[in-house]
Motif scaffolding. Sequence first.
Motif, PDB file in Angstrom:
ATOM      1  N   UNK A 112      14.162  54.886 -12.118  1.00 23.61           N
ATOM      2  CA  UNK A 112      13.266  54.249 -13.081  1.00 23.61           C
ATOM      3  C   UNK A 112      13.055  52.801 -12.654  1.00 23.61           C
ATOM      4  N   UNK A 113      12.162  52.132 -13.358  1.00 25.05           N
ATOM      5  CA  UNK A 113      12.047  50.678 -13.234  1.00 25.05           C
ATOM      6  C   UNK A 113      12.952  50.065 -14.297  1.00 25.05           C
ATOM      7  N   UNK A 114      13.814  49.159 -13.868  1.00 25.90           N
ATOM      8  CA  UNK A 114      14.776  48.535 -14.763  1.00 25.90           C
ATOM      9  C   UNK A 114      14.327  47.110 -15.081  1.00 25.90           C
ATOM     10  N   UNK A 115      14.422  46.765 -16.372  1.00 21.95           N
ATOM     11  CA  UNK A 115      14.023  45.457 -16.863  1.00 21.95           C
ATOM     12  C   UNK A 115      15.203  44.791 -17.552  1.00 21.95           C
ATOM     13  N   UNK A 116      15.354  43.499 -17.338  1.00 23.60           N
ATOM     14  CA  UNK A 116      16.274  42.751 -18.181  1.00 23.60           C
ATOM     15  C   UNK A 116      15.464  41.999 -19.230  1.00 23.60           C
ATOM     16  N   UNK A 117      16.120  41.697 -20.325  1.00 14.99           N
ATOM     17  CA  UNK A 117      15.462  41.073 -21.456  1.00 14.99           C
ATOM     18  C   UNK A 117      16.433  40.134 -22.150  1.00 14.99           C
ATOM     19  N   UNK A 118      15.884  39.126 -22.821  1.00 13.59           N
ATOM     20  CA  UNK A 118      16.696  38.180 -23.578  1.00 13.59           C
ATOM     21  C   UNK A 118      16.127  38.050 -24.980  1.00 13.59           C
ATOM     22  N   UNK A 129      17.328  36.977 -29.449  1.00 14.68           N
ATOM     23  CA  UNK A 129      18.236  36.234 -30.329  1.00 14.68           C
ATOM     24  C   UNK A 129      19.512  36.992 -30.686  1.00 14.68           C
ATOM     25  N   UNK A 130      19.498  38.327 -30.579  1.00 19.60           N
ATOM     26  CA  UNK A 130      20.677  39.107 -30.934  1.00 19.60           C
ATOM     27  C   UNK A 130      20.636  40.432 -30.202  1.00 19.60           C
ATOM     28  N   UNK A 131      21.785  41.083 -30.078  1.00 22.47           N
ATOM     29  CA  UNK A 131      21.814  42.391 -29.427  1.00 22.47           C
ATOM     30  C   UNK A 131      21.010  43.380 -30.262  1.00 22.47           C
ATOM     31  N   UNK A 132      20.322  44.258 -29.578  1.00 21.63           N
ATOM     32  CA  UNK A 132      19.487  45.237 -30.257  1.00 21.63           C
ATOM     33  C   UNK A 132      19.211  46.398 -29.322  1.00 21.63           C
ATOM     34  N   UNK A 133      19.050  47.588 -29.912  1.00 21.88           N
ATOM     35  CA  UNK A 133      18.639  48.759 -29.150  1.00 21.88           C
ATOM     36  C   UNK A 133      17.127  48.790 -28.964  1.00 21.88           C
ATOM     37  N   UNK A 134      16.415  47.976 -29.699  1.00 23.89           N
ATOM     38  CA  UNK A 134      14.958  48.025 -29.716  1.00 23.89           C
ATOM     39  C   UNK A 134      14.354  46.994 -28.770  1.00 23.89           C
ATOM     40  N   UNK A 135      13.450  47.440 -27.922  1.00 27.43           N
ATOM     41  CA  UNK A 135      12.794  46.518 -26.992  1.00 27.43           C
ATOM     42  C   UNK A 135      11.967  45.477 -27.737  1.00 27.43           C
ATOM     43  N   UNK A 136      11.502  45.790 -28.924  1.00 25.13           N
ATOM     44  CA  UNK A 136      10.686  44.860 -29.694  1.00 25.13           C
ATOM     45  C   UNK A 136      11.421  43.628 -30.167  1.00 25.13           C
ATOM     46  N   UNK A 137      12.745  43.661 -30.107  1.00 24.65           N
ATOM     47  CA  UNK A 137      13.545  42.516 -30.544  1.00 24.65           C
ATOM     48  C   UNK A 137      13.888  41.562 -29.408  1.00 24.65           C
ATOM     49  N   UNK A 138      13.318  41.803 -28.249  1.00 22.01           N
ATOM     50  CA  UNK A 138      13.550  40.932 -27.099  1.00 22.01           C
ATOM     51  C   UNK A 138      12.233  40.267 -26.705  1.00 22.01           C
ATOM     52  N   UNK A 139      12.063  38.993 -26.944  1.00 18.79           N
ATOM     53  CA  UNK A 139      10.801  38.322 -26.621  1.00 18.79           C
ATOM     54  C   UNK A 139      10.623  37.972 -25.146  1.00 18.79           C
ATOM     55  N   UNK A 140      11.706  37.917 -24.393  1.00 17.19           N
ATOM     56  CA  UNK A 140      11.608  37.521 -22.977  1.00 17.19           C
ATOM     57  C   UNK A 140      11.965  38.691 -22.081  1.00 17.19           C
ATOM     58  N   UNK A 141      11.151  38.884 -21.035  1.00 15.80           N
ATOM     59  CA  UNK A 141      11.328  40.016 -20.120  1.00 15.80           C
ATOM     60  C   UNK A 141      11.156  39.584 -18.671  1.00 15.80           C
ATOM     61  N   UNK A 142      11.880  40.256 -17.796  1.00 15.97           N
ATOM     62  CA  UNK A 142      11.646  40.110 -16.379  1.00 15.97           C
ATOM     63  C   UNK A 142      10.526  41.030 -15.932  1.00 15.97           C
ATOM     64  N   UNK A 143      10.242  41.002 -14.637  1.00 18.47           N
ATOM     65  CA  UNK A 143       9.122  41.766 -14.096  1.00 18.47           C
ATOM     66  C   UNK A 143       9.515  43.201 -13.755  1.00 18.47           C
ATOM     67  N   UNK A 144      10.796  43.484 -13.722  1.00 22.32           N
ATOM     68  CA  UNK A 144      11.265  44.834 -13.429  1.00 22.32           C
ATOM     69  C   UNK A 144      11.629  45.006 -11.970  1.00 22.32           C
TER      70      UNK A 144
END
Length: 122
Positions: free
Chosen positions: A92-98, A100-115
């Motif tokens: 797969x393509x793997x992304x890191x994200x940052x 305000x808090x740990x979450x299972x939901x991608x919508x709770x991470x405002x910052x993303x890498x390019x993958x």
Amino acid sequence: QVQLVESGGGLVQAGGSLRLSCAASGRTFTSYAMGWFRQYPGKEREFVASRSWSGYYVYYADSVKGRFTISRDNAKNTGYLQMNSLKPEDTAVYFCAAGPRVSYSSGNYPSWGQGTQVTVAS
């Protein structure tokens, strides 16, 4: 927001290992929770792992538990995903994200890498 750049993806044989890195810049990385997600072609991003800034909260998807380890070096503003015993279905393509808090939901991470692409050959 914090800027993120992943590296470390590539091609590996089944049973092998890879370590992904996520270098952060911009705002203080230590105040953010970190997450790793992956995306298959034509699919939504799915949760892989997350870790609070302190390391007190760490969560894994059932599919990777016992094989993957999320870690971070706050002094280096870098997060990691150590992937062992890789399987073809981990391709797969793997992304890191940052966020305000740990979450299972991608919508709770405002910052993303390019993958970064991870391919596991059988």
